[in-house]
Scaffold this motif. Structure first.
Motif, PDB file in Angstrom:
ATOM      1  N   LEU A 166      35.052  43.082  40.951  1.00  0.00           N
ATOM      2  CA  LEU A 166      36.179  42.197  40.666  1.00  0.00           C
ATOM      3  C   LEU A 166      36.386  41.197  41.804  1.00  0.00           C
ATOM      4  CD1 LEU A 166      38.541  41.506  38.772  1.00  0.00           C
ATOM      5  CD2 LEU A 166      39.919  43.200  40.012  1.00  0.00           C
ATOM      6  N   ALA A 167      36.248  41.684  43.048  1.00  0.00           N
ATOM      7  CA  ALA A 167      36.400  40.785  44.196  1.00  0.00           C
ATOM      8  C   ALA A 167      35.305  39.721  44.208  1.00  0.00           C
ATOM      9  CB  ALA A 167      36.365  41.597  45.489  1.00  0.00           C
ATOM     10  N   ILE A 168      34.082  40.108  43.874  1.00  0.00           N
ATOM     11  CA  ILE A 168      32.990  39.133  43.812  1.00  0.00           C
ATOM     12  C   ILE A 168      33.265  38.087  42.746  1.00  0.00           C
ATOM     13  CG2 ILE A 168      30.553  38.850  43.200  1.00  0.00           C
ATOM     14  CD1 ILE A 168      30.005  41.527  44.523  1.00  0.00           C
ATOM     15  N   MET A 169      33.738  38.542  41.589  1.00  0.00           N
ATOM     16  CA  MET A 169      34.005  37.614  40.490  1.00  0.00           C
ATOM     17  C   MET A 169      35.104  36.604  40.855  1.00  0.00           C
ATOM     18  SD  MET A 169      35.050  38.519  36.551  1.00  0.00           S
ATOM     19  CE  MET A 169      36.647  39.199  37.052  1.00  0.00           C
ATOM     20  N   LEU A 170      36.165  37.079  41.525  1.00  0.00           N
ATOM     21  CA  LEU A 170      37.292  36.204  41.838  1.00  0.00           C
ATOM     22  C   LEU A 170      37.014  35.314  43.045  1.00  0.00           C
ATOM     23  CD1 LEU A 170      40.304  38.668  41.341  1.00  0.00           C
ATOM     24  CD2 LEU A 170      39.537  36.861  39.804  1.00  0.00           C
ATOM     25  N   PHE A 171      36.662  35.932  44.180  1.00  0.00           N
ATOM     26  CA  PHE A 171      36.591  35.197  45.439  1.00  0.00           C
ATOM     27  C   PHE A 171      35.253  34.511  45.674  1.00  0.00           C
ATOM     28  CE2 PHE A 171      39.861  38.424  46.066  1.00  0.00           C
ATOM     29  CZ  PHE A 171      40.903  37.656  46.568  1.00  0.00           C
ATOM     30  N   ALA A 172      34.191  34.988  45.014  1.00  0.00           N
ATOM     31  CA  ALA A 172      32.877  34.381  45.227  1.00  0.00           C
ATOM     32  C   ALA A 172      32.440  33.509  44.053  1.00  0.00           C
ATOM     33  CB  ALA A 172      31.834  35.466  45.490  1.00  0.00           C
ATOM     34  N   ALA A 173      32.599  34.007  42.826  1.00  0.00           N
ATOM     35  CA  ALA A 173      32.110  33.275  41.656  1.00  0.00           C
ATOM     36  C   ALA A 173      33.092  32.207  41.185  1.00  0.00           C
ATOM     37  CB  ALA A 173      31.813  34.255  40.530  1.00  0.00           C
ATOM     38  N   TRP A 174      34.385  32.566  41.058  1.00  0.00           N
ATOM     39  CA  TRP A 174      35.356  31.622  40.517  1.00  0.00           C
ATOM     40  C   TRP A 174      35.896  30.672  41.576  1.00  0.00           C
ATOM     41  CZ3 TRP A 174      38.846  34.769  36.606  1.00  0.00           C
ATOM     42  CH2 TRP A 174      38.051  35.152  35.522  1.00  0.00           C
ATOM     43  N   GLY A 261      32.006  56.091  51.559  1.00  0.00           N
ATOM     44  CA  GLY A 261      32.188  55.028  50.587  1.00  0.00           C
ATOM     45  C   GLY A 261      31.353  53.797  50.875  1.00  0.00           C
ATOM     46  N   ALA A 262      30.871  53.678  52.103  1.00  0.00           N
ATOM     47  CA  ALA A 262      30.051  52.518  52.457  1.00  0.00           C
ATOM     48  C   ALA A 262      28.758  52.473  51.654  1.00  0.00           C
ATOM     49  CB  ALA A 262      29.739  52.539  53.950  1.00  0.00           C
ATOM     50  N   ILE A 263      28.275  53.621  51.192  1.00  0.00           N
ATOM     51  CA  ILE A 263      27.023  53.643  50.424  1.00  0.00           C
ATOM     52  C   ILE A 263      27.175  52.819  49.149  1.00  0.00           C
ATOM     53  CG2 ILE A 263      25.428  55.130  49.161  1.00  0.00           C
ATOM     54  CD1 ILE A 263      25.982  57.319  51.169  1.00  0.00           C
ATOM     55  N   VAL A 264      28.255  53.042  48.408  1.00  0.00           N
ATOM     56  CA  VAL A 264      28.492  52.302  47.168  1.00  0.00           C
ATOM     57  C   VAL A 264      28.830  50.846  47.471  1.00  0.00           C
ATOM     58  CG1 VAL A 264      29.945  52.152  45.108  1.00  0.00           C
ATOM     59  CG2 VAL A 264      29.252  54.388  45.988  1.00  0.00           C
ATOM     60  N   THR A 265      29.701  50.626  48.452  1.00  0.00           N
ATOM     61  CA  THR A 265      30.141  49.270  48.760  1.00  0.00           C
ATOM     62  C   THR A 265      28.991  48.399  49.249  1.00  0.00           C
ATOM     63  OG1 THR A 265      32.311  50.163  49.380  1.00  0.00           O
ATOM     64  CG2 THR A 265      31.822  47.926  50.070  1.00  0.00           C
ATOM     65  N   GLU A 266      28.131  48.947  50.095  1.00  0.00           N
ATOM     66  CA  GLU A 266      27.002  48.175  50.591  1.00  0.00           C
ATOM     67  C   GLU A 266      26.038  47.819  49.460  1.00  0.00           C
ATOM     68  OE1 GLU A 266      26.878  50.109  55.106  1.00  0.00           O
ATOM     69  OE2 GLU A 266      25.160  50.311  53.753  1.00  0.00           O
ATOM     70  N   THR A 267      25.912  48.704  48.484  1.00  0.00           N
ATOM     71  CA  THR A 267      25.035  48.415  47.351  1.00  0.00           C
ATOM     72  C   THR A 267      25.611  47.296  46.495  1.00  0.00           C
ATOM     73  OG1 THR A 267      24.304  50.724  47.333  1.00  0.00           O
ATOM     74  CG2 THR A 267      23.872  49.419  45.359  1.00  0.00           C
ATOM     75  N   VAL A 268      26.925  47.315  46.257  1.00  0.00           N
ATOM     76  CA  VAL A 268      27.567  46.294  45.424  1.00  0.00           C
ATOM     77  C   VAL A 268      27.453  44.918  46.066  1.00  0.00           C
ATOM     78  CG1 VAL A 268      29.784  45.508  44.504  1.00  0.00           C
ATOM     79  CG2 VAL A 268      29.152  47.917  44.334  1.00  0.00           C
ATOM     80  N   PHE A 269      27.667  44.838  47.374  1.00  0.00           N
ATOM     81  CA  PHE A 269      27.665  43.555  48.065  1.00  0.00           C
ATOM     82  C   PHE A 269      26.322  43.225  48.720  1.00  0.00           C
ATOM     83  CE2 PHE A 269      32.159  44.668  47.900  1.00  0.00           C
ATOM     84  CZ  PHE A 269      32.743  43.460  47.535  1.00  0.00           C
ATOM     85  N   ALA A 270      25.295  44.038  48.459  1.00  0.00           N
ATOM     86  CA  ALA A 270      23.985  43.826  49.081  1.00  0.00           C
ATOM     87  C   ALA A 270      24.134  43.670  50.588  1.00  0.00           C
ATOM     88  CB  ALA A 270      23.283  42.602  48.483  1.00  0.00           C
TER      89      ALA A 270
END
Length: 323
Positions: A166-174, A261-270
């Motif tokens: 959701l953060a990627i969609m709002l702050f990066a894409a839109w 939690g960094a394992i999932v977060t790092e994967t989402v944000f590459a």
């Protein structure tokens, strides 16, 4: 008259008990790291043969067996485990099958990025959670309290991978305000740190609110009010000081969850940290690299847990005193 000071035998006994407590925790930490490393050693070998991923589809049986003997995967599991323990004692986890470099050095190169993410997430959790918890406790049963607690509930109920997307969609894409991936500069750290920190901020605010409300109902607070002490003085000098005692230890334990939690977060944000690296290593069955990463993760988690135990012991010395 004040309480009598301790005699030297009492000091010696207290130091002895404290030392035993510390050594017992260190021994437990070593056993935990050994147990986790052993479990991962067995589990990763049950995932399949890495040699089949290293050779081409046209490779013959003889070529596969030659490569398997070269890496020592043809030996029985107990023999491989004994050799693994002998190398680990020397700090050698073998050579990464993917990078052809020492596995521990490959994992250690990603360690600063993961630590930066965990520390930044902790700061975000403190910056959001502490004011929210304090305001919610001060304005108990008001609209502000309900909004803060609903936000906390939402934060703890939202998976980090969903909030990250959701953060990627709002702050990066839109809005195109922040980068969606990478880790070259501190700007790339903002989205993953806020995503991971928001989850922990919810817990911090709820725990701090409960601690403040518990102190507010204590007898010494009612006594101070009866003596005419101002509400602001009571809150700052008595309530907040006592409620914040558990915060350092709580944040130390929360740091462990942020590392996980960094394992999932790092994967989402590459994000180029150890969390993303371990996912890649598992996918390629890179035995040495997986074992090195898990060892570093276990070491950091156990070390933070040991620090939390020491903080508890310092804040509440009765933990280490004989009963």
């Amino acid at each position: 008259m004040g309480a009598p000071s301790r005699t030297w035998p009492e000091h010696a006994e207290y130091l002895t008990v404290s030392l035993r407590y510390f050594l017992r925790k260190v021994a437990q930490a070593i056993l935990i790291i050994w147990g986790v490393s052993t479990f991962v050693f067995i589990a990763i070998r049950m995932s399949g043969d890495p040699i089949t991923l290293m050779v081409s589809d046209t490779a013959g049986t003889e070529e596969v067996e030659t490569l398997r003997r070269a890496y020592g995967f043809d030996r029985p599991i107990p023999v491989q485990y004994a050799a693994f323990l002998q190398r680990v004692v020397r700090g050698d986890f073998g050579e990464s099958l993917r990078f052809n470099l020492p596995a521990l050095s490959v994992a250690a190169d990603r360690l600063p990025a993961t630590l930066a993410l965990a520390v930044s997430s902790t700061l975000v959790a403190v910056a959001i959670g502490l004011p929210a918890g304090i305001l919610a406790a001060i304005r108990r049963n008001t609209l502000l309290d309900r909004v803060a607690m609903m936000s906390a509930l939402l934060g703890q109920s939202t998976p980090t991978f969903w909030s990250g997307l959701l953060a990627i969609m709002l702050f990066a894409a839109w809005w195109r305000l922040l980068p969606a991936s990478g880790g070259e500069t501190w700007v790339h750290l903002i989205l993953p740190a806020c995503t991971l920190g928001w989850f922990s901020a919810a817990k911090v605010s709820r725990i701090l609110r409960s601690a403040i409300l518990e102190v507010l109902s204590a007898d010494f607070v009612r006594t101070a009010r009866a003596k005419g002490v101002s509400s602001s003085r009571i809150f700052l000098r008595h309530v907040l000081r006592n409620a914040l005692i558990s915060v350092p230890a709580m944040l130390t334990l929360e740091f462990q969850l942020l590392l996980g939690g960094a394992i999932v977060t790092e994967t989402v944000f590459a994000y180029p940290g150890m969390g993303r690296l371990v996912i890649q290593a598992v996918g390629t069955r890179d035995y040495p690299l997986v074992q090195a990463i898990v060892f570093l993760f276990s070491f950091m988690l156990v070390l933070s847990n040991l620090l939390a135990e020491l903080v508890y012991a310092l804040l509440g010395p009765r933990i280490t005193r004989p009963r």
